[in-house]
Design a protein around this motif. Structure first.
Motif, PDB file in Angstrom:
ATOM      1  N   GLN A   1       0.835  -1.211   0.000  1.00 41.62           N
ATOM      2  CA  GLN A   1       0.000   0.000   0.000  1.00 41.62           C
ATOM      3  C   GLN A   1       0.865   1.255   0.000  1.00 41.62           C
TER       4      GLN A   1
ATOM      5  N   MET B   1       0.890   4.141  -2.860  1.00 43.29           N
ATOM      6  CA  MET B   1       0.620   5.521  -2.487  1.00 43.29           C
ATOM      7  C   MET B   1       1.756   6.433  -2.933  1.00 43.29           C
TER       8      MET B   1
ATOM      9  N   TYR C   1       1.608   7.052  -6.724  1.00 43.98           N
ATOM     10  CA  TYR C   1       0.469   7.892  -7.121  1.00 43.98           C
ATOM     11  C   TYR C   1       0.724   9.353  -6.752  1.00 43.98           C
TER      12      TYR C   1
ATOM     13  N   SER D   1     -10.078   5.161  -2.436  1.00 45.91           N
ATOM     14  CA  SER D   1      -9.563   5.270  -3.794  1.00 45.91           C
ATOM     15  C   SER D   1      -8.385   6.235  -3.815  1.00 45.91           C
ATOM     16  N   PRO D   2      -7.395   6.010  -4.679  1.00 46.57           N
ATOM     17  CA  PRO D   2      -6.272   6.952  -4.781  1.00 46.57           C
ATOM     18  C   PRO D   2      -6.729   8.372  -5.101  1.00 46.57           C
ATOM     19  N   ARG D   3      -7.793   8.500  -5.893  1.00 43.28           N
ATOM     20  CA  ARG D   3      -8.284   9.833  -6.246  1.00 43.28           C
ATOM     21  C   ARG D   3      -8.809  10.557  -5.009  1.00 43.28           C
TER      22      ARG D   3
ATOM     23  N   LEU E   1      -7.861   9.992  -1.881  1.00 43.61           N
ATOM     24  CA  LEU E   1      -6.684  10.318  -1.071  1.00 43.61           C
ATOM     25  C   LEU E   1      -6.047  11.606  -1.576  1.00 43.61           C
ATOM     26  N   LEU E   2      -5.867  11.713  -2.873  1.00 48.86           N
ATOM     27  CA  LEU E   2      -5.245  12.892  -3.459  1.00 48.86           C
ATOM     28  C   LEU E   2      -6.110  14.131  -3.234  1.00 48.86           C
TER      29      LEU E   2
END
Length: 229
Positions: free
Chosen positions: A14, A18, A21, A105-107, A109-110
Motif C-alpha cells: 500500500q 501511495m 500515485y 480510492s487513490p483519487r 486520497l489525493l
C-alpha cells in the motif's frame, strides 16, 4: 502545488502504491513503515503534510499523532481500517486534521491531500485578511490565531472552523455547513467530528470552557462565534 509528504504506512505494498500515485502528482514523497522512524524523520525534516496510518509498529499512529501535534502544526491525514465512529473521533481529538477509512480510492486520497495543502498555504489575495471578533484574532494569510493577545495553536480543522465563523460573527452555522470547511471530500465524514473540534477550541479560547461565551451552542441548530465577555 508541489509538497514534501511523509507517508507512515506499515503495509509495504500500500505504501509503495501511495508513493507512486502521489509522486506522479508532482510531490516529493518519503515512505516509512514504523512510528518511531516516522517521528525521527519529522524532526529531521518537517514535511508539508503527513499521511499517517493508525496501526503502526514501534509507535502507534494515534500516539505518534499526539506527539507530532505537540511539536508541530503540520497537517495530518490519518488512515484507518476502523470505521467505528468513536475511533475516528479519537483520531481527530488526538490532533489529526482529517481522516480516511480503508479501503479508499487513490483519487479520494489525493483530493484530501490537495484540500489540506490549500488550507495550509492559503490562496493569494483571497487569504489576505485578519478577522477580529472580540479578543479573538484570526490571521488567514499567516494561519495564526490570537486570543487576548496570546497565541493559540490550532489544528487545520480547528483553524478552518474559526476562520469561517470569524468571517461571519454571530451567524449560526450548522454542523453540515462546518464540515464543508473542515473536509475537502465528505464521503465518510461524521457530523460529530465538528463537536470534537468545537470542544477542543473551547479549551483554547474560552475563559471557562464549561460555560462558553465565545463559541456558543445554538441548540437544535449548530454553533456561532460571538465577541464574548
Amino acid at each position: 502545488m508541489r509538497a514534501f509528504l511523509l507517508v507512515a504506512e506499515d503495509d509495504p505494498a500500500q505504501a509503495e502504491g501511495m508513493r507512486r500515485y502521489l509522486a506522479a502528482d508532482g510531490h516529493d514523497v518519503l515512505v516509512v513503515h514504523d512510528g518511531l522512524v516516522a517521528l525521527e524523520k519529522v524532526r529531521q525534516r518537517p514535511p508539508d503534510l503527513m499521511v499517517l496510518d493508525l496501526m503502526l509498529p514501534g509507535l502507534d499512529g494515534l500516539s505518534l499523532c499526539r506527539v507530532v501535534r505537540e511539536e508541530s502544526a503540520v497537517p495530518i491525514l490519518m488512515l484507518t481500517a476502523r470505521s467505528d465512529e468513536s475511533d475516528l473521533l479519537t483520531g481527530l481529538d488526538g490532533g489529526a486534521d482529517d481522516y480516511l477509512t480503508k479501503p479508499y480510492s487513490p483519487r479520494e486520497l489525493l483530493a484530501r491531500i490537495r484540500a489540506l495543502l490549500r488550507r495550509t498555504h492559503g490562496r493569494g489575495d483571497d487569504a489576505a485578511t485578519v478577522l477580529t471578533v472580540g479578543e479573538l484574532s484570526v490571521d488567514v494569510a499567516r494561519h495564526t490565531v490570537h486570543c487576548g493577545g496570546r497565541p493559540v495553536e490550532c489544528t487545520r480543522g480547528e483553524f478552518a472552523i474559526l476562520a469561517a465563523m470569524a468571517a461571519r460573527p454571530d451567524h449560526v452555522f450548522t454542523r453540515p455547513q462546518l464540515l464543508t470547511y473542515t473536509n475537502g471530500v465528505e464521503r465518510d465524514s461524521v457530523e460529530r467530528s465538528i463537536d470534537v473540534h468545537v470542544l477542543n477550541l473551547r479549551r483554547k479560547i474560552e475563559p471557562n470552557p464549561r460555560r462558553p461565551s465565545r463559541l456558543v451552542t445554538v441548540y437544535g441548530i449548530g454553533y456561532k462565534l460571538t465577541a464574548g465577555p
